[in-house]
Write an enzyme that holds these catalytic residues in place. Structure first.
Site, PDB file in Angstrom:
ATOM      1  N   GLU A 185      24.790 -16.590 -13.949  1.00  0.00           N
ATOM      2  CA  GLU A 185      23.981 -16.441 -12.745  1.00  0.00           C
ATOM      3  C   GLU A 185      24.487 -15.319 -11.841  1.00  0.00           C
ATOM      4  O   GLU A 185      24.602 -15.477 -10.621  1.00  0.00           O
ATOM      5  CB  GLU A 185      23.895 -17.758 -11.980  1.00  0.00           C
TER       6      GLU A 185
ATOM      7  N   GLU B 242      21.731 -24.614 -19.074  1.00  0.00           N
ATOM      8  CA  GLU B 242      21.834 -25.764 -18.161  1.00  0.00           C
ATOM      9  C   GLU B 242      20.441 -26.349 -18.013  1.00  0.00           C
ATOM     10  O   GLU B 242      19.466 -25.601 -17.870  1.00  0.00           O
ATOM     11  CB  GLU B 242      22.323 -25.367 -16.765  1.00  0.00           C
TER      12      GLU B 242
END
Length: 439
Positions: free
Chosen positions: A149, A251
């Protein structure tokens, strides 16, 4: 003379190490992962980070967790931070014995990318190399992430060339050290403004040495009572069309509304997505303040009286399932066994597949020029300058500092017009057997 009992114990240890080492390795071929035995690898994973430091140095704890993960149906863990100076043998063996592979983030809190000051420096590269050096020998290392991220907004899209430069340099280092072709990729935040340009940018280009081996996405779209069409997963499949590297969910698992049903697994590992996606990693193993946990190590405690308990949650011990979440996931995984395609049948197709087209720049959108050279080690982007449209140049001197230290300032040619938006084990076994026979 050694006693027979000592030799027998040593022989048992050698046989155990050979068993763990015989686990098939993972490689990326075309848009799929394969075991070295030629069968396709689909990820049924859980995020595993018991502490902020390194969850892979306590062998006893790893054995307890690996045993329950095996009952859950998991074949993969993801770990975000490790200490490369630690001894990970016991934990990696425990997970290997349970048939569980590892996807590992190379960065730490001190070496991660910062979209507010994009750069790629020697400190980062050396730290990433050290982690790879430590783990490359474990055959159940499935792949590594250079970042997680690093871009969470469109304003951060100019960080992408630095991430791709890290992929290039880690792959180059991997080859120079003659390590096996451990897949190197990136784990992205699910930012609609960056889809699918980011994945295509990291995958595109004529030189595979400069491109990601895989791409993954942290996705929290299927929440509660939803479906393949309504959740947004249908769009994920559409965006992956033509992508020539594996893609998976790194995720997932909304925790609101409760309970967690994990109904999305039927699509991810079923006919809806199994031909284009390679599985998913559930967030996360341990129950803590965010309430995403699949297990707990006991009731919450007062952190003032128990320093080993972060935020009041015990971080070790015998894991107990959080119900009904654990059971819900277990039931789904027990029925999902995608067979995929054999490597022998897929390889001819993969060898003729061309890289996906690089994304074009768009006004007030994706402004990275994919035809420009990638940054080199020691370069950074300075958005504070104004004389060249927000870009300042300086001599390229490699930095030896942490991520916010001094580094050469890069004139970003990648930005449109300077504009941007804010077999040894087997031999040992033979020797030991011969020695035991001699005794």
């Amino acid at each position: 003379m050694f006693s027979t009992s000592f030799v027998f114990a040593a022989l048992v240890a050698v046989i155990a190490s050979v068993s763990a080492a015989s686990l098939p390795t993972i490689s990326a071929v075309g848009s799929k992962f394969f075991f070295s035995n030629g069968t396709q690898y689909y990820i049924k994973g859980v995020a595993y980070q018991l502490t902020d430091d390194d969850p892979l140095i306590d062998g006893r704890q790893c054995k307890l967790d690996a045993s329950l993960m095996s009952k859950l149906g998991a074949n993969t863990i993801r770990v975000y931070h490790v200490d490369p100076t630690g001894n990970h043998d016991d934990c990696m063996t425990a997970f290997a014995d349970a048939g569980i592979y590892l996807f590992l983030d190379l960065d730490t809190f001190d070496t991660q990318f910062d979209q507010h000051l994009p750069q790629w420096n020697q400190t980062q590269l050396s730290a990433f190399q050290q982690v790879l050096d430590t783990f490359q020998g474990y055959e159940n290392l499935a792949g590594v992430f250079v970042a997680n991220e690093a871009m969470t907004m469109l304003n951060g899209s100019d960080t992408a060339p630095f991430v791709k430069a890290a992929i290039r340099d880690i792959k180059s280092y991997r080859q120079s050290k003659k390590y096996r072709d451990i897949p190197v990729g990136y784990s992205a935040a699910d930012i609609p403004d960056l889809r699918p340009m980011l994945q295509n940018y990291l995958a595109c280009g004529d030189d595979p040495a400069h491109s990601a081996d895989f791409f993954s996405l942290n996705v929290y779209e299927w929440c509660g009572d939803s479906s393949f069409d309504h959740s947004g997963y249908k769009n994920l499949v559409a965006n992956a069309t033509g992508l020539q590297i594996p893609i998976f969910i790194s995720e997932t698992g909304c925790h609101e509304p409760e309970p967690r049903t994990f109904d999305d697994q039927d699509s991810i590992l079923g006919p809806d997505m199994e031909n284009s996606w390679s599985g998913a990693i559930i967030y996360e193993w341990i129950e803590e303040t965010n309430h995403y946990g699949l297990i707990s190590y006991g009731p919450s405690v007062d952190p003032a009286s128990n320093t080993a308990a972060l935020d009041g949650f015990t971080r070790s011990g015998t894991p107990s399932p959080v119900t009904p979440d654990f059971t819900n996931l277990q039931k789904h995984w027990a029925t999902l066994h995608p067979s995929g395609v054999a490597l022998s049948a897929y390889s001819p197709f993969a060898s003729t597949t061309k890289p996906i087209a690089c994304p074009a720049t768009t006004p007030h959108g994706w402004l990275v020029d994919a035809t420009a050279s990638l940054p080199s080690v020691g370069q950074t982007l300075n958005r504070a300058a104004t004389s060249t449209g927000g870009i300042q140049t300086a001599s390229a001197t490699p930095s030896s500092t942490a991520k916010k230290g001094t580094a050469a300032v890069m004139e970003p040619a990648f930005m449109t017009g300077g504009k941007h938006i804010a077999g040894m084990g087997a031999s040992l076994m033979v020797v030991m057997l011969a020695f035991l026979f001699w005794l």
